[in-house]
Each structure stands twice: as C-alpha cells, then as structure tokens.
Design a protein around this motif. Structure first.
Motif, PDB file in Angstrom:
ATOM      1  N   ASP A  39     -13.135  11.373  -0.332  1.00  0.00           N
ATOM      2  CA  ASP A  39     -12.900  10.273  -1.313  1.00  0.00           C
ATOM      3  C   ASP A  39     -11.911  10.744  -2.332  1.00  0.00           C
ATOM      4  O   ASP A  39     -11.701  12.156  -2.166  1.00  0.00           O
ATOM      5  CB  ASP A  39     -13.950   9.464  -1.979  1.00  0.00           C
ATOM      6  N   SER A  40     -11.773  10.163  -3.295  1.00  0.00           N
ATOM      7  CA  SER A  40     -10.736  10.771  -4.556  1.00  0.00           C
ATOM      8  C   SER A  40     -11.277  11.776  -5.270  1.00  0.00           C
ATOM      9  O   SER A  40     -10.569  12.668  -5.954  1.00  0.00           O
ATOM     10  CB  SER A  40     -10.286   9.558  -5.495  1.00  0.00           C
ATOM     11  N   GLN A  59       0.846  -1.154   0.193  1.00  0.00           N
ATOM     12  CA  GLN A  59      -0.117   0.114  -0.017  1.00  0.00           C
ATOM     13  C   GLN A  59       0.948   1.247  -0.115  1.00  0.00           C
ATOM     14  O   GLN A  59       1.844   1.451   0.802  1.00  0.00           O
ATOM     15  CB  GLN A  59      -0.921  -0.023   1.229  1.00  0.00           C
ATOM     16  N   THR A  60       0.506   2.280  -0.643  1.00  0.00           N
ATOM     17  CA  THR A  60       1.573   3.470  -0.905  1.00  0.00           C
ATOM     18  C   THR A  60       0.376   4.721  -0.316  1.00  0.00           C
ATOM     19  O   THR A  60       0.161   5.470  -0.834  1.00  0.00           O
ATOM     20  CB  THR A  60       1.745   3.705  -2.212  1.00  0.00           C
ATOM     21  N   ASN A  61       0.445   4.708   1.197  1.00  0.00           N
ATOM     22  CA  ASN A  61      -0.058   5.611   2.074  1.00  0.00           C
ATOM     23  C   ASN A  61       1.004   6.908   1.986  1.00  0.00           C
ATOM     24  O   ASN A  61       2.099   6.577   1.964  1.00  0.00           O
ATOM     25  CB  ASN A  61      -0.290   5.207   3.258  1.00  0.00           C
ATOM     26  N   ASP A  89     -14.345   5.388  -2.412  1.00  0.00           N
ATOM     27  CA  ASP A  89     -14.446   4.740  -3.655  1.00  0.00           C
ATOM     28  C   ASP A  89     -13.181   4.094  -3.892  1.00  0.00           C
ATOM     29  O   ASP A  89     -12.644   3.964  -5.056  1.00  0.00           O
ATOM     30  CB  ASP A  89     -14.677   6.149  -4.809  1.00  0.00           C
ATOM     31  N   GLY A  90     -12.739   3.548  -2.966  1.00  0.00           N
ATOM     32  CA  GLY A  90     -11.126   3.149  -3.010  1.00  0.00           C
ATOM     33  C   GLY A  90     -10.167   3.920  -2.490  1.00  0.00           C
ATOM     34  O   GLY A  90      -9.049   3.356  -2.213  1.00  0.00           O
ATOM     35  N   THR A  91     -10.532   5.160  -2.156  1.00  0.00           N
ATOM     36  CA  THR A  91      -9.522   6.085  -1.776  1.00  0.00           C
ATOM     37  C   THR A  91      -9.837   6.852  -0.597  1.00  0.00           C
ATOM     38  O   THR A  91     -11.348   7.454  -0.627  1.00  0.00           O
ATOM     39  CB  THR A  91      -8.946   7.042  -2.834  1.00  0.00           C
ATOM     40  N   PRO A 147      -4.668   4.941  -0.508  1.00  0.00           N
ATOM     41  CA  PRO A 147      -5.379   4.533  -2.047  1.00  0.00           C
ATOM     42  C   PRO A 147      -5.526   3.042  -1.938  1.00  0.00           C
ATOM     43  O   PRO A 147      -4.998   2.304  -0.892  1.00  0.00           O
ATOM     44  CB  PRO A 147      -4.178   5.021  -2.856  1.00  0.00           C
ATOM     45  N   ASN A 148      -6.361   2.637  -3.029  1.00  0.00           N
ATOM     46  CA  ASN A 148      -6.748   1.170  -3.223  1.00  0.00           C
ATOM     47  C   ASN A 148      -7.018   0.539  -2.048  1.00  0.00           C
ATOM     48  O   ASN A 148      -6.682  -0.938  -1.878  1.00  0.00           O
ATOM     49  CB  ASN A 148      -5.276   0.473  -3.547  1.00  0.00           C
ATOM     50  N   ILE A 149      -8.073   0.855  -1.572  1.00  0.00           N
ATOM     51  CA  ILE A 149      -8.756   0.398  -0.228  1.00  0.00           C
ATOM     52  C   ILE A 149      -9.675  -0.658  -0.863  1.00  0.00           C
ATOM     53  O   ILE A 149     -10.648  -0.231  -1.523  1.00  0.00           O
ATOM     54  CB  ILE A 149      -9.568   1.576   0.736  1.00  0.00           C
ATOM     55  N   ILE A 150      -9.641  -1.899  -0.422  1.00  0.00           N
ATOM     56  CA  ILE A 150     -10.650  -2.980  -0.967  1.00  0.00           C
ATOM     57  C   ILE A 150     -11.875  -3.138  -0.021  1.00  0.00           C
ATOM     58  O   ILE A 150     -12.867  -3.177  -0.426  1.00  0.00           O
ATOM     59  CB  ILE A 150      -9.874  -4.282  -1.036  1.00  0.00           C
TER      60      ILE A 150
END
Length: 120
Positions: free
Chosen positions: A77-78, A19-21, A99-101, A42-45
C-alpha cells in the motif's frame, strides 16, 4: 456554441474520474533477460484490485501464457505494508487490504521472441 459547451462539460467531467496510474520498467539485469516492472494504482475505491497479464499478442489469436514468466510479484500500500494477493487463475492477481493505493512490482523473464514472431 451549445455543442462547444457540452464538449467542455464532458471533458471536465471525465477528467474528474481519470486515474493516474504510473508504470516503470528497468532492465538492470538485462544480461539475464529480466525486466523489473513497477506500477502504482492510486485512488482505488473498490475493496480489491484485479491485475491481469495479457494472454494474446497483437494480430494473433493464439493464446500465450505470458504470466508464467512473472516472479517475485509483490503488492504494497502507500505506506509500504504488504497486501494480500490471491491468484484466481494463472494470469490474474487479486489484491486486497489496500489503503486506496496499490504498488505492485515483479520480475519478468523474456529470453527470446515467441514462436511465429520475428526479431526486430
């Protein structure tokens, strides 16, 4: 050679799940002992993201309620849409509807070093 190949496989495999926080801290209002903190996840599932403030400091077992000095906590969100935030306890925030971010921001008040700790 067998172990080297295994090492390469594990390294490449785990990089795919990293993960690139990102975190940013600014002290634009340092005269009032405030820090502005922003973080992006980012990229939260999962459907929800839980963020927590530590309750201890390194080398000490005493509990500190550091989260009591956090205010203006906001999550978007993003696309900049506000997200739903709940507080299951005084040191955690559960964020849903992303939305994943998730972008969070908050102010942290820190006017002095805690009891039993020394100034640098």
């Amino acid at each position: 050679m067998k172990y080297f190949s295994l090492y390469i496989f594990i390294t490449v495999y785990t990089l795919g799940f990293s993960q690139t926080n990102t975190y940013e801290i600014s002290f634009a209002n340092a005269v009032h002992h405030e820090a502005q903190v922003t973080a992006t996840f980012p990229n939260i599932i999962a459907d929800s993201l839980v963020v927590q403030m530590s309750r201890t400091s390194p080398g000490r077992y005493a509990l500190h309620e550091f989260a009591k000095n956090i205010y203006y906590f906001k999550a978007t969100d993003s696309k900049g849409n506000n997200l739903t935030i709940t507080r299951p306890n005084p040191y955690s925030w559960v964020i849903t509807g992303h939305d994943g971010t998730v972008n969070i921001s908050y102010n942290l008040f820190a006017s002095r070093v805690g009891k039993g700790e020394s100034h640098p």
